[in-house]
Design an enzyme around this catalytic site. Structure first.
Site, PDB file in Angstrom:
ATOM      1  N   GLY A 145      -3.097  15.125 -24.471  1.00 16.98           N
ATOM      2  CA  GLY A 145      -3.757  13.841 -24.271  1.00 16.98           C
ATOM      3  C   GLY A 145      -2.799  12.688 -24.477  1.00 16.98           C
ATOM      4  O   GLY A 145      -2.864  11.674 -23.786  1.00 16.98           O
ATOM      5  N   LEU A 146      -1.861  12.837 -25.443  1.00 15.94           N
ATOM      6  CA  LEU A 146      -0.850  11.813 -25.657  1.00 15.94           C
ATOM      7  C   LEU A 146       0.041  11.668 -24.429  1.00 15.94           C
ATOM      8  O   LEU A 146       0.383  10.559 -24.017  1.00 15.94           O
ATOM      9  CB  LEU A 146      -0.004  12.167 -26.880  1.00 15.94           C
ATOM     10  CG  LEU A 146       1.235  11.299 -27.132  1.00 15.94           C
ATOM     11  CD1 LEU A 146       0.825   9.849 -27.356  1.00 15.94           C
ATOM     12  CD2 LEU A 146       2.020  11.817 -28.323  1.00 15.94           C
TER      13      LEU A 146
ATOM     14  N   ASP B 267       5.637  12.586 -36.413  1.00 15.63           N
ATOM     15  CA  ASP B 267       4.752  12.878 -35.290  1.00 15.63           C
ATOM     16  C   ASP B 267       3.287  12.931 -35.721  1.00 15.63           C
ATOM     17  O   ASP B 267       2.392  12.666 -34.918  1.00 15.63           O
ATOM     18  CB  ASP B 267       5.118  14.227 -34.654  1.00 15.63           C
ATOM     19  CG  ASP B 267       6.451  14.155 -33.914  1.00 15.63           C
ATOM     20  OD1 ASP B 267       6.906  13.030 -33.672  1.00 15.63           O
ATOM     21  OD2 ASP B 267       7.006  15.205 -33.604  1.00 15.63           O
TER      22      ASP B 267
ATOM     23  N   ASP C 249     -33.653  45.984 -20.943  1.00 15.57           N
ATOM     24  CA  ASP C 249     -33.121  45.539 -22.233  1.00 15.57           C
ATOM     25  C   ASP C 249     -31.782  46.200 -22.568  1.00 15.57           C
ATOM     26  O   ASP C 249     -31.374  46.227 -23.725  1.00 15.57           O
ATOM     27  CB  ASP C 249     -34.126  45.847 -23.359  1.00 15.57           C
ATOM     28  CG  ASP C 249     -35.052  44.671 -23.625  1.00 15.57           C
ATOM     29  OD1 ASP C 249     -34.977  43.689 -22.871  1.00 15.57           O
ATOM     30  OD2 ASP C 249     -35.851  44.744 -24.576  1.00 15.57           O
TER      31      ASP C 249
END
Length: 514
Positions: free
Chosen positions: A414-415, A279, A36
């Site tokens: 991603g764009l 944007d 432990d």
């Protein structure tokens, strides 16, 4: 209690260990069997601590069960006091040792050591890590500040910061940022606890005019006790995001008796401009799913909705103690809160919500990665990469800048991928096209394979669009929206689809991206 590959919280003794590791002059004796002692890795490997946490394990073995494990515990306590000379000793049991019912608290009363001993009773099979941390902090403050009398004259601008701990998500940098902001506004920060505090500092908590609770999961119980016992009001607005930071500073100044701020703007904050720029149209109404501890999840939803223009499509927490707060927050966005500590339930909820961005813990990072959805980590539990060497707060105006970078950049990447796919067959932008600024080759003819794609069964009649599809189309940047419309209509006409739906739009995108 159940076995799982991942868990959002450890047992409550790990929370107690976080408090001990946060403070100076405190040592924790944990009655625990061999095996432990894994929790040390949380601090040395994940948090990158230069020293192991101040914890002594009794580390009894199977053969010790034939004798007296209570004697093993008392011997470990005396040895820890002799070796480390702490100002205070915490004693408790791990979830496994709890089954032995040795009663560390009762045994501690017979130790005859010359340091204060605070006994912890942490029910490992009913409570979890955050509760254990909050209970440990409360017990320490009650022990050292309970018998202290409050001064008759206290400077109204004096305050304490309560809640930051070791292993907390960016807690170290949050304290630096918020303390600097408060001092710039004329407030005197007396004690920060538990992070960096000593038992003597806890005894000085009543000397301040009021308390500031940065992390309610850790300090809410303690702040309420200080208010009841010493009459200390507390401020619980969490300064995550630009709007919340301004509200936090206004409330802090009011509690300190300082005049209201004339100008709430801040040159350090660089994220608000984005909401005013063209944007930002690309990110408007992007669907975001949020899951984490209550403080960060609620704050993330507020920032996503009110400061960045996202649409919150999912909100939840693994902390059942704060389920009511998260449910109330979820109602503001017209959704039902997800309260669970099962990562599989969270994964199914993410799949059902179809988000375009996931904000969560390291577990949601793994889920989003498998789904190929952008993700940013906003809450513990986290891994080593979320304890950066650089200054990276989540609170205050600089925290708003950090959040903006962490959330928006994955979507902007991603764009880029979206545009590369859309323009891969364009005569100007395909891989075989020459640079347009070179006159000799700038007028190169389009490659043969870059000709516009016309479906063989295209129909000349116009194709209709559903209202939802038109709204989805408007999320595409205006400079490529026309081409996306034409390609989608060509695809729909060739397939005989009428009208065009959101699914058709994405099917067309996938088709022309091949």
């Amino acid at each position: 209690m159940k076995l799982t590959m991942w868990t959002y919280e450890g047992p409550p003794h790990v929370g107690a260990m976080r408090i001990a590791a946060s403070m100076t002059g405190v040592h924790y004796v944990l009655h625990a069997p061999q095996g432990d002692t894994y929790a040390d890795l949380l601090f040395t490997m994940i948090e990158r601590r230069q020293s192991r946490p101040p914890v002594t394990y009794t580390t009894f073995q199977a053969r010790d069960l034939a004798g007296s494990t209570a004697d093993v515990f008392k011997t470990a306590c005396r040895d820890a006091v002799d070796r480390f000379q702490p100002e205070a000793l915490l004693v408790g049991a791990s979830c496994t040792a709890e089954l032995l019912q040795d009663d560390p608290g009762g045994l501690a009363k017979t130790l005859d050591v010359d340091v204060p001993v605070v006994a912890l009773e942490l029910p490992s099979y009913q409570k979890k890590e955050a509760w254990g941390a909050a209970e440990t902090f409360y017990r320490l403050v009650r022990h050292f500040a309970g018998g202290v009398s409050r001064p008759s004259e206290i400077a109204p601008n004096s305050c304490n910061i309560l809640g930051p701990t070791a292993l907390g998500f960016r807690n170290r940098d949050d304290v630096v940022e918020i303390r600097r902001l408060l001092e710039e506004h004329g407030l005197d920060v007396r004690v920060v606890a538990p992070l960096g505090a000593s038992p003597a500092d806890l005894a000085r908590l009543p000397d301040a005019a009021f308390n500031i609770v940065l992390y309610p999961e850790i300090a809410d119980v303690t702040a309420r006790w200080l208010k009841k016992t010493h009459g200390m009001p507390f401020l619980s607005t969490v300064p995550i995001g630009v709007q919340a930071t301004r509200a936090f500073l206004a409330e802090a100044r009011a509690m300190a008796g300082l005049p209201a701020m004339v100008d709430a703007s801040n040159e350090q904050e660089r994220s608000t401009w984005y909401a005013k720029s063209v944007d930002s149209n690309y990110l408007t109404n992007k669907r975001v799913f949020i899951f984490g501890d209550a403080t960060h999840a609620i704050a993330a939803a507020r920032i996503a909705s009110r400061e960045l223009g996202f649409k919150v499509c999912g909100l939840g927490t693994y902390m059942r103690e704060f389920a009511r707060d998260v449910r109330e927050a979820a109602e503001q966005y017209g959704i039902e809160a997800l309260i669970t500590d099962d990562h599989l339930d969270v994964e199914q909820a993410i799949i059902a919500a179809r988000p375009e961005l996931v904000l969560g813990t390291q577990m949601e990072r793994h889920i989003a990665k498998r789904m190929r959805v952008p993700c940013a980590v906003i809450s513990a539990p986290v891994h080593v990469q979320d304890f950066p060497a650089r200054y990276s707060p989540q609170m205050g105006f600089e925290g708003a800048n950090v959040i903006f970078d962490a959330w928006v950049h994955p979507l902007m990447m991603g764009l880029e991928e979206h545009l590369l796919q859309m323009f891969r067959d364009d005569f100007e932008f395909n891989d075989g096209a020459a640079a347009s600024h070179l006159h000799e080759t700038g007028t190169a003819k389009a490659p043969v394979d870059a000709a516009p794609i016309i479906m063989p069964d295209a129909v000349d009649q116009p194709v209709g669009w559903t209202v939802e599809a038109e709204k989805e189309l408007k999320k595409i940047p205006f400079f490529v929206r026309g081409k996306a419309r034409r390609n989608t209509e060509l695809f729909a006409a060739g397939k005989g689809i009428q009208p065009i739906t959101v699914e058709t739009l994405y099917d067309a995108k996938a088709h022309f991206a091949r």
